[in-house]
Motif scaffolding. Structure first.
Motif, PDB file in Angstrom:
ATOM      1  N   UNK A 244       0.864  -1.183   0.000  1.00 53.72           N
ATOM      2  CA  UNK A 244       0.000   0.000   0.000  1.00 53.72           C
ATOM      3  C   UNK A 244       0.901   1.234   0.000  1.00 53.72           C
ATOM      4  N   UNK A 245       0.539   2.249  -0.780  1.00 51.24           N
ATOM      5  CA  UNK A 245       1.413   3.418  -0.875  1.00 51.24           C
ATOM      6  C   UNK A 245       0.657   4.632  -1.379  1.00 51.24           C
ATOM      7  N   UNK A 246       1.159   5.810  -1.011  1.00 53.07           N
ATOM      8  CA  UNK A 246       0.582   7.066  -1.489  1.00 53.07           C
ATOM      9  C   UNK A 246       0.845   7.293  -2.964  1.00 53.07           C
ATOM     10  N   UNK A 247       1.977   6.767  -3.459  1.00 56.65           N
ATOM     11  CA  UNK A 247       2.328   6.984  -4.856  1.00 56.65           C
ATOM     12  C   UNK A 247       3.312   5.906  -5.296  1.00 56.65           C
ATOM     13  N   UNK A 248       3.638   5.901  -6.585  1.00 58.32           N
ATOM     14  CA  UNK A 248       4.486   4.855  -7.147  1.00 58.32           C
ATOM     15  C   UNK A 248       5.904   4.897  -6.590  1.00 58.32           C
ATOM     16  N   UNK A 291      10.125 -15.026  -5.704  1.00 64.04           N
ATOM     17  CA  UNK A 291       9.228 -14.164  -4.944  1.00 64.04           C
ATOM     18  C   UNK A 291       7.902 -14.092  -5.691  1.00 64.04           C
ATOM     19  N   UNK A 292       6.807 -14.081  -4.948  1.00 72.14           N
ATOM     20  CA  UNK A 292       5.464 -14.043  -5.509  1.00 72.14           C
ATOM     21  C   UNK A 292       4.722 -12.844  -4.943  1.00 72.14           C
ATOM     22  N   UNK A 293       3.933 -12.188  -5.777  1.00 69.06           N
ATOM     23  CA  UNK A 293       3.048 -11.118  -5.317  1.00 69.06           C
ATOM     24  C   UNK A 293       1.766 -11.158  -6.133  1.00 69.06           C
ATOM     25  N   UNK A 294       0.690 -10.693  -5.533  1.00 70.09           N
ATOM     26  CA  UNK A 294      -0.613 -10.606  -6.196  1.00 70.09           C
ATOM     27  C   UNK A 294      -0.918  -9.120  -6.395  1.00 70.09           C
ATOM     28  N   UNK A 295      -0.735  -8.680  -7.624  1.00 69.33           N
ATOM     29  CA  UNK A 295      -0.682  -7.247  -7.951  1.00 69.33           C
ATOM     30  C   UNK A 295      -2.042  -6.789  -8.477  1.00 69.33           C
ATOM     31  N   UNK A 296      -2.505  -5.668  -7.984  1.00 71.09           N
ATOM     32  CA  UNK A 296      -3.838  -5.147  -8.278  1.00 71.09           C
ATOM     33  C   UNK A 296      -3.793  -4.258  -9.522  1.00 71.09           C
ATOM     34  N   UNK A 306       6.194  -2.986 -10.205  1.00 72.87           N
ATOM     35  CA  UNK A 306       6.798  -4.308 -10.069  1.00 72.87           C
ATOM     36  C   UNK A 306       7.723  -4.622 -11.248  1.00 72.87           C
ATOM     37  N   UNK A 307       7.298  -4.283 -12.443  1.00 71.72           N
ATOM     38  CA  UNK A 307       8.133  -4.556 -13.613  1.00 71.72           C
ATOM     39  C   UNK A 307       9.456  -3.807 -13.544  1.00 71.72           C
ATOM     40  N   UNK A 308       9.427  -2.596 -13.032  1.00 71.53           N
ATOM     41  CA  UNK A 308      10.654  -1.804 -12.921  1.00 71.53           C
ATOM     42  C   UNK A 308      11.672  -2.463 -11.994  1.00 71.53           C
ATOM     43  N   UNK A 309      11.195  -3.316 -11.094  1.00 72.56           N
ATOM     44  CA  UNK A 309      12.088  -4.011 -10.172  1.00 72.56           C
ATOM     45  C   UNK A 309      12.313  -5.464 -10.583  1.00 72.56           C
ATOM     46  N   UNK A 340      -3.883   3.706  -4.361  1.00 66.37           N
ATOM     47  CA  UNK A 340      -3.110   3.336  -3.175  1.00 66.37           C
ATOM     48  C   UNK A 340      -2.859   1.856  -2.978  1.00 66.37           C
ATOM     49  N   UNK A 341      -3.603   0.999  -3.683  1.00 62.80           N
ATOM     50  CA  UNK A 341      -3.440  -0.449  -3.525  1.00 62.80           C
ATOM     51  C   UNK A 341      -2.596  -0.965  -4.678  1.00 62.80           C
ATOM     52  N   UNK A 342      -1.399  -1.468  -4.368  1.00 61.38           N
ATOM     53  CA  UNK A 342      -0.481  -1.976  -5.387  1.00 61.38           C
ATOM     54  C   UNK A 342      -0.477  -3.503  -5.416  1.00 61.38           C
ATOM     55  N   UNK A 343      -0.461  -4.126  -4.262  1.00 56.47           N
ATOM     56  CA  UNK A 343      -0.553  -5.585  -4.170  1.00 56.47           C
ATOM     57  C   UNK A 343      -1.402  -5.914  -2.955  1.00 56.47           C
ATOM     58  N   UNK A 344      -2.141  -7.022  -3.038  1.00 55.32           N
ATOM     59  CA  UNK A 344      -3.016  -7.403  -1.944  1.00 55.32           C
ATOM     60  C   UNK A 344      -2.261  -8.281  -0.956  1.00 55.32           C
TER      61      UNK A 344
END
Length: 350
Positions: A244-248, A291-296, A306-309, A340-344
């Motif tokens: 969760x974040x205010x911005x990218x 590493x696994x993430x569920x991206x919104x 996520x792609x940038x990393x 604000x929601x980047x990954x759940x």
């Protein structure tokens, strides 16, 4: 977790009966093998975290009459603000086509009704989307939950420009009052999980680590929180989420912090029950772990961060769906989840 040993079954016929689990040990005898066989990248420590913050009575198990081993399970996860999640719905392949899934579903919906749940969501795979639509669930128009992955050790490494600026400070999540985490999540998602973000239900786990980007440490209010994330151990490596974040820029900063912590030493220190990786050498873990993430995707910046990393699409999406199309305001058109929601946290509980 309360025992339900003396409760009458939620469903019973000549061949099968459904009752609530008597505890996590009983639930794990079916849940953990399902997770490993299905390749859902869950962790041994996840089950209590999924269940113990819920207002509902717990996981529902279905048994053949006279049998001691359950053949399917489901759970109604109910949050503090009467939002709910369809959780952990699986029936053993050998027992499908007998109406057992329908019986489990009806028992779960009765749990939601008893708990006074007002909003119910789920994350469904494409193959089950039509089935859920027939049950009254409507897909979110905002986006899907995209499975993304990255090698634990990547030749590209991490970029250097992941700092969020001189006015922000990175702290471990223990330095953030946990009630502020729940309040921040509620603001961004419309889901209030006060009991999840506690020492008892999450942060006492040996594998859970988290970081927050804050305006001041310790933060005095929810507006002091710029971003935060958590890593957990899972089959195959490590799971990161929520983000969760205010911005990218802030999202990228906490994500990079978590990625740096999810290293070979982290994996080796936390073996999981019956996982082949337990016997691997450090070099093999370095080569094979992910590493696994569920991206919104409802947030137009999330996948890009996520792609940038160095993350890439894992080949599957969950379709976020809401009963009768009723979503929390934050996850409706124009809601704060869109920025604000980047990954759940986990598709298992929302």
């Amino acid at each position: 977790m309360a025992s339900h040993q003396n409760e009458p079954p939620a469903f019973s016929d000549e061949e099968y009966h459904i009752r609530h689990s008597n505890g996590h040990d009983e639930s794990r005898q079916i849940w953990w093998p399902f997770m490993q066989n299905l390749g859902w990248n869950r962790g041994w420590y996840d089950l209590p975290t999924y269940m113990d913050h819920s207002k509902s009575p717990g996981m529902l198990l279905i048994f053949p009459k006279g049998g001691q081993k359950p053949v399917g399970h489901i759970a109604a996860t109910v949050n503090s603000n009467s939002t709910g999640w369809v959780s952990l719905f699986v029936v053993d392949e050998a027992y499908r086509g007998k109406g057992l899934g329908r019986a489990l579903w009806e028992a779960m919906m009765e749990n939601f009704h008893t708990c006074g749940t007002k909003i119910i969501g789920l994350d469904g795979v494409l193959e089950q989307k039509g089935n859920y639509e027939r049950k009254g669930f409507v897909e979110s128009t905002l986006g899907t939950v995209k499975i993304m992955s990255r090698p634990l050790v990547c030749n590209k490494g991490l970029p250097n420009n992941v700092q969020a600026g001189p006015k922000a400070e990175m702290v471990i999540l223990d330095q953030v009052p946990h009630d502020l985490l729940a309040e921040h999540e509620l603001r961004l998602t419309g889901v209030q999980r006060t009991e999840l973000w506690t020492e008892e239900n999450l942060f006492r786990r040996p594998d859970a680590q988290g970081w927050a980007l804050v305006r001041r440490a310790p933060p005095q209010g929810v507006d002091d929180i710029l971003a935060w994330t958590v890593i957990r151990r899972c089959s195959g490596g490590a799971r990161i989420g929520p983000v969760y974040a205010d911005n990218a820029v802030c999202a990228r900063s906490v994500l990079a912090q978590a990625m740096n912590a999810a290293d070979v030493d982290y994996i080796k220190a936390l073996p999981l029950e019956n996982e082949p990786m337990n016997t691997w050498s450090s070099e093999r873990i370095r080569q094979k772990a992910t590493m696994i993430a569920e991206v919104w995707t409802g947030n137009p910046n999330a996948v890009t961060v996520f792609e940038e990393l160095g993350w890439s699409y894992g080949g599957a999406d969950y379709h976020r769906m809401w009963l009768k199309g009723t979503a929390p305001k934050a996850q409706s058109e124009g809601g704060l989840a869109q920025r604000g929601m980047y990954a759940i946290f986990d598709a298992a509980i929302g």
